[in-house]
Design a protein around this motif. Structure first.
Motif, PDB file in Angstrom:
ATOM      1  N   PRO A  21      -4.056   9.538   3.619  1.00 55.59           N
ATOM      2  CA  PRO A  21      -4.819   8.728   2.671  1.00 55.59           C
ATOM      3  C   PRO A  21      -4.489   7.236   2.745  1.00 55.59           C
ATOM      4  O   PRO A  21      -5.369   6.397   2.587  1.00 55.59           O
ATOM      5  CB  PRO A  21      -4.472   9.326   1.306  1.00 55.59           C
ATOM      6  CG  PRO A  21      -3.185  10.049   1.518  1.00 55.59           C
ATOM      7  CD  PRO A  21      -3.215  10.545   2.920  1.00 55.59           C
ATOM      8  N   VAL A  22      -3.232   6.904   2.978  1.00 53.32           N
ATOM      9  CA  VAL A  22      -2.853   5.489   3.058  1.00 53.32           C
ATOM     10  C   VAL A  22      -3.510   4.846   4.282  1.00 53.32           C
ATOM     11  O   VAL A  22      -4.039   3.734   4.225  1.00 53.32           O
ATOM     12  CB  VAL A  22      -1.319   5.339   3.114  1.00 53.32           C
ATOM     13  CG1 VAL A  22      -0.935   3.888   3.390  1.00 53.32           C
ATOM     14  CG2 VAL A  22      -0.688   5.823   1.808  1.00 53.32           C
ATOM     15  N   THR A  23      -3.482   5.574   5.391  1.00 54.80           N
ATOM     16  CA  THR A  23      -4.124   5.057   6.609  1.00 54.80           C
ATOM     17  C   THR A  23      -5.622   4.888   6.398  1.00 54.80           C
ATOM     18  O   THR A  23      -6.223   3.899   6.841  1.00 54.80           O
ATOM     19  CB  THR A  23      -3.855   6.007   7.784  1.00 54.80           C
ATOM     20  OG1 THR A  23      -2.447   6.159   7.967  1.00 54.80           O
ATOM     21  CG2 THR A  23      -4.476   5.479   9.059  1.00 54.80           C
ATOM     22  N   THR A  24      -6.227   5.835   5.708  1.00 58.10           N
ATOM     23  CA  THR A  24      -7.667   5.751   5.442  1.00 58.10           C
ATOM     24  C   THR A  24      -8.003   4.536   4.583  1.00 58.10           C
ATOM     25  O   THR A  24      -8.969   3.803   4.862  1.00 58.10           O
ATOM     26  CB  THR A  24      -8.149   7.027   4.746  1.00 58.10           C
ATOM     27  OG1 THR A  24      -7.895   8.162   5.584  1.00 58.10           O
ATOM     28  CG2 THR A  24      -9.640   6.948   4.435  1.00 58.10           C
ATOM     29  N   LEU A  25      -7.218   4.306   3.547  1.00 60.41           N
ATOM     30  CA  LEU A  25      -7.474   3.172   2.667  1.00 60.41           C
ATOM     31  C   LEU A  25      -7.295   1.842   3.396  1.00 60.41           C
ATOM     32  O   LEU A  25      -8.070   0.900   3.188  1.00 60.41           O
ATOM     33  CB  LEU A  25      -6.552   3.228   1.452  1.00 60.41           C
ATOM     34  CG  LEU A  25      -6.849   4.353   0.443  1.00 60.41           C
ATOM     35  CD1 LEU A  25      -5.801   4.382  -0.658  1.00 60.41           C
ATOM     36  CD2 LEU A  25      -8.250   4.178  -0.152  1.00 60.41           C
ATOM     37  N   GLY A  48     -10.744  -4.901   4.122  1.00 62.57           N
ATOM     38  CA  GLY A  48     -11.169  -5.988   4.991  1.00 62.57           C
ATOM     39  C   GLY A  48     -10.029  -6.639   5.732  1.00 62.57           C
ATOM     40  O   GLY A  48     -10.264  -7.447   6.643  1.00 62.57           O
ATOM     41  N   ASP A  49      -8.814  -6.285   5.381  1.00 62.03           N
ATOM     42  CA  ASP A  49      -7.628  -6.796   6.075  1.00 62.03           C
ATOM     43  C   ASP A  49      -6.795  -5.610   6.544  1.00 62.03           C
ATOM     44  O   ASP A  49      -6.979  -4.489   6.106  1.00 62.03           O
ATOM     45  CB  ASP A  49      -6.792  -7.691   5.142  1.00 62.03           C
ATOM     46  CG  ASP A  49      -6.280  -6.917   3.940  1.00 62.03           C
ATOM     47  OD1 ASP A  49      -7.098  -6.542   3.076  1.00 62.03           O
ATOM     48  OD2 ASP A  49      -5.057  -6.668   3.875  1.00 62.03           O
ATOM     49  N   SER A  50      -5.880  -5.862   7.434  1.00 62.37           N
ATOM     50  CA  SER A  50      -5.103  -4.781   8.052  1.00 62.37           C
ATOM     51  C   SER A  50      -4.065  -4.169   7.120  1.00 62.37           C
ATOM     52  O   SER A  50      -3.643  -3.025   7.322  1.00 62.37           O
ATOM     53  CB  SER A  50      -4.401  -5.302   9.314  1.00 62.37           C
ATOM     54  OG  SER A  50      -3.533  -6.386   8.993  1.00 62.37           O
ATOM     55  N   GLU A  51      -3.669  -4.869   6.091  1.00 62.16           N
ATOM     56  CA  GLU A  51      -2.620  -4.378   5.190  1.00 62.16           C
ATOM     57  C   GLU A  51      -3.168  -3.648   3.964  1.00 62.16           C
ATOM     58  O   GLU A  51      -2.393  -3.092   3.179  1.00 62.16           O
ATOM     59  CB  GLU A  51      -1.726  -5.546   4.738  1.00 62.16           C
ATOM     60  CG  GLU A  51      -0.995  -6.232   5.890  1.00 62.16           C
ATOM     61  CD  GLU A  51      -0.138  -7.381   5.424  1.00 62.16           C
ATOM     62  OE1 GLU A  51      -0.062  -7.600   4.178  1.00 62.16           O
ATOM     63  OE2 GLU A  51       0.461  -8.075   6.260  1.00 62.16           O
ATOM     64  N   MET A  60       0.804  -1.207   0.000  1.00 59.26           N
ATOM     65  CA  MET A  60       0.000   0.000   0.000  1.00 59.26           C
ATOM     66  C   MET A  60       0.845   1.270   0.000  1.00 59.26           C
ATOM     67  O   MET A  60       0.452   2.297  -0.583  1.00 59.26           O
ATOM     68  CB  MET A  60      -0.936  -0.005   1.219  1.00 59.26           C
ATOM     69  CG  MET A  60      -1.837   1.212   1.354  1.00 59.26           C
ATOM     70  SD  MET A  60      -3.126   1.333   0.090  1.00 59.26           S
ATOM     71  CE  MET A  60      -4.256   0.061   0.671  1.00 59.26           C
ATOM     72  N   GLU A  61       2.028   1.224   0.586  1.00 59.45           N
ATOM     73  CA  GLU A  61       2.884   2.403   0.669  1.00 59.45           C
ATOM     74  C   GLU A  61       3.332   2.883  -0.707  1.00 59.45           C
ATOM     75  O   GLU A  61       3.672   4.060  -0.879  1.00 59.45           O
ATOM     76  CB  GLU A  61       4.098   2.116   1.540  1.00 59.45           C
ATOM     77  CG  GLU A  61       3.805   2.060   3.030  1.00 59.45           C
ATOM     78  CD  GLU A  61       3.348   3.407   3.570  1.00 59.45           C
ATOM     79  OE1 GLU A  61       3.766   4.451   3.018  1.00 59.45           O
ATOM     80  OE2 GLU A  61       2.555   3.427   4.536  1.00 59.45           O
TER      81      GLU A  61
END
Length: 262
Positions: A163-167, A172-175, A138-139
């Motif tokens: 935005p990354v934290t929001t996404l 449905g998963d933590s990553e 995601m980063e």
């Protein structure tokens, strides 16, 4: 009833007396038997009908037909009021045309699949997003999401959250793997160009976001169900439009939004 019988007896006696008188004078008169009241009524009714046949009304030929007898007329049910019999189709046909009940036909949506029809900056941004999402990290989306005034909208609610934290929080998963998979699926569909020639011009994926769901062809429905479930599709039809994730990229290559909702 007693009066009626007395009148009949009186009538018959009178006829008998007249017959005796005429016989005594040598005059012979042929007499007819007396009729009961019901028989007289039938004879009168028949005479009235014969007169109607001999002299039919000139204004309507249909009135010359013999009416049904009393028993048949009693068995017929009365017709409903014409206003009740008038169905919705007839009411719609006579409804006056006004501005309120005339809707303009929906303009056709041009669905594009050839990415070469989009400007070069749009093609480049889409390519970078696909590469980042396919990596599973995601980063790698962070530099593409922008900052400040140019930051990509990732939530319908405005805020200054990362935005990354929001996404990741929407996944449905933590990553955030689920969100990355959705992003890839959305960018794999056809797209549309909206608000062409205006400051709000945008290239939007998927094209379902700008097309009526009722107008989708069977192949297009298959394409939609690669992104959402059949239950989601039914909910969208009830809602009145596509309300899952969509991506918007401006002609200059800026990634404008990646949100779910109307």
């Amino acid at each position: 009833m007693h009066r009626f019988s007395a009148r009949i007896r009186l009538l018959r006696g009178s006829v008998f007396a007249v017959s005796i008188f005429l016989a005594g004078t040598g005059t012979f008169v042929t007499t007819r038997p007396a009729f009961a009241l019901s028989e007289l009524q039938q004879i009168q009714r028949q005479q009235s009908q014969d007169k109607a046949v001999d002299h039919p009304p000139a204004d309507s030929a249909a009135q010359a037909e013999t009416p049904p007898d009393e028993g048949e007329r009693r068995l017929q049910l009365p017709l409903p009021d014409p206003l009740i019999r008038k169905d919705a189709a007839e009411q719609q046909a006579v409804e006056p045309v006004t501005e309120k009940n005339v809707s303009e036909p929906e303009a056709p949506v041009e669905v594009l699949y050839d990415i070469d029809k989009a400007p070069a900056p749009v093609r480049r941004m889409r390519e970078l997003i696909v590469e980042a999402a396919a990596s599973g990290d995601m980063e790698r989306l962070r530099p593409l999401l922008g900052k400040g005034q140019t930051q990509t909208q990732v939530s319908v609610a405005e805020g200054d959250d990362d935005p990354v934290t929001t996404l990741k929080g929407l996944s449905g998963d933590s990553e955030g793997i689920e969100i990355l998979a959705i992003l890839l699926d959305v960018l794999a569909t056809g797209f549309v160009r909206v608000d062409a020639g205006t400051p709000n011009e945008m290239y939007v994926w998927p094209y379902f976001a700008e097309k009526s769901l009722d107008a989708l062809s069977p192949p297009e429905r298959v394409e939609l169900l690669r992104i959402v479930t059949a239950g989601d599709f039914a909910d969208m039809q009830e809602f009145g439009g596509y309300n899952f994730y969509r991506v918007g990229i401006a002609p200059d290559g800026q990634w404008k939004f990646f949100v779910a909702g109307d």
